[in-house]
Design a protein around this motif. Structure first.
Motif, short mmCIF file in Angstrom:
data_model
loop_
_atom_site.label_atom_id
_atom_site.label_comp_id
_atom_site.label_asym_id
_atom_site.label_seq_id
_atom_site.Cartn_x
_atom_site.Cartn_y
_atom_site.Cartn_z
N VAL A 94 0.85 -1.20 0.00
CA VAL A 94 0.00 0.00 0.00
C VAL A 94 0.88 1.24 0.00
O VAL A 94 1.83 1.34 0.79
N ALA A 95 0.59 2.17 -0.92
CA ALA A 95 1.37 3.40 -1.01
C ALA A 95 1.01 4.33 0.14
O ALA A 95 -0.16 4.64 0.37
N ARG A 96 2.03 4.78 0.88
CA ARG A 96 1.83 5.70 1.99
C ARG A 96 2.83 6.83 1.90
O ARG A 96 4.01 6.60 1.65
N ARG A 97 2.36 8.03 2.15
CA ARG A 97 3.25 9.18 2.15
C ARG A 97 3.92 9.32 3.51
O ARG A 97 3.27 9.18 4.55
N VAL A 98 5.22 9.58 3.50
CA VAL A 98 6.00 9.69 4.73
C VAL A 98 6.72 11.04 4.73
O VAL A 98 7.35 11.42 3.73
N ARG A 99 6.59 11.75 5.83
CA ARG A 99 7.32 13.00 6.02
C ARG A 99 8.43 12.77 7.03
O ARG A 99 8.22 12.10 8.06
N ALA A 100 9.62 13.32 6.77
CA ALA A 100 10.77 13.22 7.67
C ALA A 100 11.14 14.62 8.14
O ALA A 100 11.33 15.52 7.32
#
Length: 652
Positions: A94-100
């Protein structure tokens, strides 16, 4: 959600699908691993700690926020290496957006946000364990790739953080975990811990901590603070074992028991020493050795991460044996709770107990007006009663005062009314949360938002009379060492007048007193009160004047045990008494209390029962009937009630 970037940082943007590198910004850079199975990159050090690997927050869309500590390896620019493989539970394609972003500054790293969508893992488990570090350089608990909180099936070992595993043998059901964090004063590093809660009482609940190779060099003393996260029965306690373990796959084998003790609702410290035998030291080359914390017949287990070196005995320690010194400290706390908090001597402790120094006195300005006081008013719905409370506060003011209204996500017209009140009077400050988090969190936020030497925690279903703060402060000054003051009311358990209880034994709300009688009731008290200002063992939390020093010494209200209230004030009172503060009753001050605005009677009964359960378990040594007898036998209050026996005629 993670904090937004600060001024001068990169704007939020998606990773380029064509592979065009984004514009570099100070702070670091991240990019996906092969097959989007995680992220890797470099992170600049935090300005305050340039030689230490920074902590990076990873906000996974729709899942949780994880904390990852960068690795010691540095590039020519001085940045630390960063790598984070997707946890197995997120390896589902599943595509998930990740912020760092940097945890300290909130600055987002170059290349963030990015999208990760790793293919599902094969049926066979990978050779590497999810909790093992890539190079073994990280200490336990510094990485939380599973998120700061979550839920896992019960019945086996589950990864919590790097070098930290949770386990319960309860079949079926679930096991919830949560990061605990505490920022100490001074240069010390923040404390971290874990809270495990199962959906039912389990025969065994375990926390496993992996040790590093340093333990092989010499004997080392350790300590751990642990407690039960929830109360499950009237007198709950759990047997607690600390063990040295070795691991074989998903199974832990006990090498030996290091310490046995008992867990209660309140935190307790447990010291132990580790000296590895040669055959045990040989295990370090495999998966290390582990510390096991085991609670038996419990619903959960909470603990701070084990740390090296138990705290030394204080300079004023009376006994060479630390256990005797600890027992004596408990005896002193027992005497302070059940007797006079600042009594110079006691038959049980002849010549041994010196009272604590008096609480810091606050100078009164000219004219004998009360010192600047901030009123913390937690609000959740109850539009009409809250507005009446605010108008009464405005009309009753006789000195410097500020009201901090903490709106805990009110859903009716209350929110708009609070905005209007804040705009109409600069002494009224509004702090709103869009989501309801509970009464205790509201008052704690209010305490943290204020800075005055004295604060009042006031229920929003109350009406105060003119000069009420003058009377509360007068009581505090009359009895040196006072840390908390409470008024009289129509509905405040043992602080109620003219009657505390009905003939059937239930608490009286004294219906003869109505809101329209507020001024007359205060006038009557001005005439008949002795102003004895008796000392009480506990105070009702509907209205309490509290010295800032109380919070400085004993901490805030307990959100964990009493999230919706109903016991949080009694817990704080007992902790204050144990610290040597006096609790004083202002027997010449009246505050009207509506009762049951936020919760109906049925819900109040349930919450009260639950709070009592938590109180019994957290303060297992407190004799509640003895405290009630002190309040019931209060002579000045008894004489006052006698003078109010014909109150109905006097009010009308």
């Amino acid at each position: 959600m993670a904090p937004e970037p600060m001024d001068g940082s990169a704007e939020t943007r998606e990773a380029s699908p064509e592979g065009i590198p984004p514009v570099a910004v100070p702070g670091g850079e991240v990019r996906p691993m092969a097959e989007a199975a995680g992220l890797t990159g470099w992170a600049a050090p935090d300005p305050l700690t340039p030689d230490e690997p920074p902590e990076i927050g990873l906000d996974v869309e729709g899942v949780s926020t994880s904390i990852v500590t960068a690795e010691p390896q540095r590039d020519p620019q001085g940045r630390f290496r960063l790598s984070w493989p997707l946890p197995p539970l997120l390896r589902d394609g599943v595509a998930r957006r990740v912020r760092a972003f940097h945890m300290l500054s909130g600055q987002e790293l170059d290349g963030s946000p990015l999208t990760l969508a790793a293919p599902p893992l094969p049926a066979a488990p990978p050779a590497a364990t999810p909790d093992a570090a890539a190079d073994g350089a990280h200490a336990m608990g510094l990485r939380w790739p599973e998120g700061l909180a979550g839920m896992r099936p019960a019945g086996g070992v589950t990864p919590i953080a790097e070098g930290v595993l949770g386990e319960t043998d309860a079949p079926g059901g679930y096991l919830r975990f949560q990061l605990l964090a505490e920022a100490p004063e001074g240069p010390q590093a923040p404390r971290r811990g874990i809270r495990l809660v199962a959906d039912a009482v389990a025969p065994v609940v375990c926390l496993h901590f992996r040790l590093g190779e340093a333990v092989a060099d010499q004997p080392m003393a350790w300590e751990v603070t642990a407690w039960l996260p929830e109360a499950t029965e009237a007198h709950v306690k759990a047997r607690f074992d600390i063990t040295l373990e070795r691991r074989e796959g998903p199974v832990f084998h006990t090498l030996r028991r290091l310490r046995r003790g008992t867990l209660f609702r309140r935190p307790s410290d447990h010291a132990f020493e580790i000296t590895l035998a040669p055959e045990e030291a040989a295990l370090l080359a495999e998966d290390g050795v582990w510390i096991g914390l085991i609670a038996r017949s419990a619903k959960g287990l909470s603990a701070w991460l084990p740390s090296l070196g138990p705290a030394p005995l204080p300079e004023a320690a009376r006994f060479e044996d630390a256990r005797l010194d600890e027992a004596f400290a408990h005896a002193v706390g027992f005497v302070r709770v059940h007797g006079e908090a600042r009594r110079e001597a006691h038959p049980l402790l002849p010549g041994l107990w010196e009272p604590p120094p008096p609480a810091r006195a606050t100078a009164r300005p000219a004219g004998q007006a009360h010192p600047f006081t901030q009123v913390i008013l937690p609000v959740y719905n109850g539009h009409d009663e809250v507005r009446a409370c605010l108008h009464a506060l405005r009309a009753a003011a006789t000195g410097p005062m500020q009201v901090v209204m903490v709106d805990d996500g009110s859903r009716d017209f209350t929110a708009e009314m609070l905005r209007a009140e804040a705009m109409a009077d600069p002494r009224f400050i509004l702090h709103r949360r869009d989501n309801n988090r509970g009464y205790t969190k509201s008052i704690n936020e209010g305490v943290l938002l204020t800075g005055a030497d004295w604060v009042v925690v006031l229920n929003s279903d109350t009406l105060v009379s003119k000069g009420w703060l003058d009377r509360l402060h007068a009581a505090a000054l009359a009895r040196p060492g006072t840390g908390m003051v409470g008024p009289l009311s129509n509905a405040a358990t043992w602080q109620s007048v003219p009657a505390a209880k009905r003939p059937d034994g239930s608490w009286s709300t004294n219906a003869v007193i109505q809101p329209r009688h507020l001024a007359r009731m205060q006038a009557i008290l001005d005439e008949v009160s002795e102003r004895a200002y008796p000392e009480f063992p506990v105070l009702n939390g509907f209205c309490t004047l509290i010295a800032r020093e109380v919070f400085d010494r004993v901490g805030l209200y307990d959100e964990d045990a009493f999230p919706t209230g109903y016991g949080e004030e009694t817990d704080l009172c007992l902790r204050a008494r144990q610290a040597g503060f006096r609790l004083t009753l202002a027997d010449d001050c009246f505050v009207y209390h509506h009762k049951s605005v936020t919760f109906g009677q049925a819900e109040r009964t349930r919450l009260s029962r639950q709070g009592g359960l938590e109180m019994t378990n957290k303060h297992s040594g407190v004799i509640v009937p003895a405290l009630e007898r002190i309040m019931q036998d209060c002579a000045p209050l008894g004489r006052l009630r006698a003078r109010l026996s014909n109150l109905a005629a006097e009010l009308d």
